[in-house]
Design a protein around this motif. Structure first.
Motif, short mmCIF file in Angstrom:
data_model
loop_
_atom_site.label_atom_id
_atom_site.label_comp_id
_atom_site.label_asym_id
_atom_site.label_seq_id
_atom_site.Cartn_x
_atom_site.Cartn_y
_atom_site.Cartn_z
N ARG A 238 0.76 -1.20 0.25
CA ARG A 238 0.00 0.13 -0.10
C ARG A 238 1.00 1.24 0.02
O ARG A 238 0.44 2.22 -0.58
N PHE A 239 2.01 1.31 0.86
CA PHE A 239 2.76 2.30 0.90
C PHE A 239 4.18 2.48 -0.03
O PHE A 239 5.06 3.15 0.28
N SER A 240 4.12 1.55 -1.10
CA SER A 240 5.48 1.31 -1.90
C SER A 240 5.82 2.56 -2.64
O SER A 240 7.01 2.57 -2.82
N THR A 241 4.97 3.36 -2.79
CA THR A 241 5.20 4.60 -3.49
C THR A 241 5.36 5.91 -2.95
O THR A 241 5.87 6.99 -3.36
N TRP A 242 5.26 5.78 -1.41
CA TRP A 242 5.33 6.74 -0.45
C TRP A 242 6.60 7.17 -0.07
O TRP A 242 7.68 6.33 -0.35
N HIS A 243 7.13 8.26 0.25
CA HIS A 243 8.40 8.62 0.71
C HIS A 243 9.27 7.83 1.80
O HIS A 243 8.39 7.26 2.77
N GLU A 244 10.33 8.02 1.83
CA GLU A 244 11.14 7.48 2.96
C GLU A 244 11.06 8.46 4.14
O GLU A 244 10.67 9.51 3.96
N PRO A 245 11.10 8.08 5.31
CA PRO A 245 11.61 6.60 5.86
C PRO A 245 10.48 5.59 5.98
O PRO A 245 10.80 4.65 6.85
N ILE A 246 9.37 5.58 5.39
CA ILE A 246 8.32 4.59 5.50
C ILE A 246 8.93 3.28 5.40
O ILE A 246 8.56 2.47 6.05
#
Length: 390
Positions: A238-246
């Motif tokens: 779900r969060f593969s394209t969200w920014h780091e540091p996720i």
């Protein structure tokens, strides 16, 4: 008036209430249905109001020593752009402290350490609560019967005591969201103390701790009861394209440490926090969504306010009436604000409202944002004095 109390529930609110009551000279027994008071949970943010309550309970210094101040961070979009920056220094200047991040288990352990072991009755569930005459109330826990002058129901959002005493109330309802969270196994390189990232119908955030580890949470628009076979794998997707540091936070987490809970709230306000000689406290009285980070802080306010009233009013009836009059309007207002924050924040899913919200946040001056925060954080506790025990 008498000075015997039974606290039903050994969570943050219940332990805080027990500490407060002992400080004003009451005898207290805490009944907790769990066989062991395990130090579990993820992380928690404590605002000035919660910290001031802890100071009045005598444990504020220890809590601060185990916490990390939230000076840097703010709210971002999934691509990493900032919607609003946190000004922890300005908040500290306004109320004397930044928001502090601490593992929930550490806070629970510090509260428990402030109580003698003999006041904790674990592995017992309060099955019957009944009024026994005008001056007392009784709790039946299996073969154990406890008589007291006041019962404090601090048994959470699904409070059985509340259900027994207010059977017509609809009880908690699902907010439309669920939260997954954990604390990383090892230190993670973070550039900020605290962050929230808002996407469409989803939020990801972190709280940094003094030892370099961090708590992360993911809030999703989900029906009640939905669970994932592989929670970490689902969140990575779900969060593969969200920014780091996720990604780094998820990769630093033991899969077995992930907690998954539906977010439930008392959407229908209680008509009173007092029924006879029973006072409802914390989530049992005003379970709210986590969007303002005020759930635990409001429970701590409850605990100090209740103890102060019982320590100074001439009768239990007068003390409980004062507690209800002081706590119900404020805590229910905070609950309404938290619900609204969720609807305008994480729960928004349509592109147009999301875009309008993001624009409004970027245009809001930092001073105005601090003033909005102070509406909930700037609270002064009543004094508990020093006539009881610590």
């Amino acid at each position: 008036m008498g000075k015997r109390a039974v606290v039903v529930g050994g969570g943050i609110g219940g332990l805080a209430a027990a500490i407060g009551l002992r400080r004003v000279g009451w005898e207290v027994m805490v009944v907790e249905r769990a066989v062991e008071l395990d130090d579990v949970g993820a992380g928690i943010s404590l605002a000035a109001n919660g910290l001031r309550a802890l100071d009045e309970l005598g444990v504020g210094e220890a809590v601060r020593a185990a916490s990390r101040g939230q000076y840097t961070g703010g709210t971002r979009t999934p691509d990493g752009r900032w919607l609003a920056r946190m000004d922890g220094a300005a908040l500290e200047k306004a109320v004397g402290t930044p928001i502090m991040g601490i593992p929930r288990a550490t806070l629970h352990r510090l509260l428990r350490a402030a109580l003698p072991v003999e006041v904790l009755l674990v592995g017992q569930e309060a099955r019957v609560v009944r009024q026994c005459g005008p001056e007392g109330v009784r709790v039946e826990c299996g073969d154990t019967v406890l008589e007291a002058d006041v019962i404090v129901a601090a048994d959470g959002v699904g409070s059985k005591v509340r259900g027994l005493l207010l059977p017509a109330h609809p009880g908690p309802v699902h907010s439309g969201s669920a939260v997954l969270r954990a604390i990383t196994e090892q230190a993670v390189e973070l550039r900020t103390d605290f962050e929230l990232t808002w996407g469409r119908g989803a939020e990801f955030g972190h709280i940094a701790f003094p030892d370099g580890r961090a708590e992360w949470h993911a809030v999703l628009n989900l029906p009640t009861g939905v669970r994932f076979d592989d929670p970490l794998g689902e969140l990575r997707r779900r969060f593969s394209t969200w920014h780091e540091p996720i990604r780094a936070l998820l990769d630093s987490t033991n899969p077995g440490d992930v907690l998954h809970h539906d977010v439930n709230e008392l959407r229908t306000p209680l008509p009173s926090y007092v029924i006879g000689s029973v006072a409802l406290l914390g989530d049992a009285a005003h379970a709210m969504t986590p969007n303002l980070g005020q759930g635990a802080c409001q429970a701590l306010e409850d605990a100090v306010t209740l103890a102060a009233a019982l320590g100074s009013e001439p009768t239990v009836e007068a003390a409980l009436a004062r507690y209800d009059a002081e706590r119900r309007p404020r805590s229910q207002a905070v609950a309404r604000a938290a619900r609204q924050a969720g609807r305008m924040g994480q729960q928004l899913a349509h592109p147009l409202p999301v875009a309008l919200r993001n624009t409004a946040m970027r245009l809001t001056p930092s001073r105005a944002a601090v003033r909005m925060i102070l509406r909930h954080h700037d609270w002064t506790p009543p004094s508990l004095g020093s006539k009881g025990v610590g």
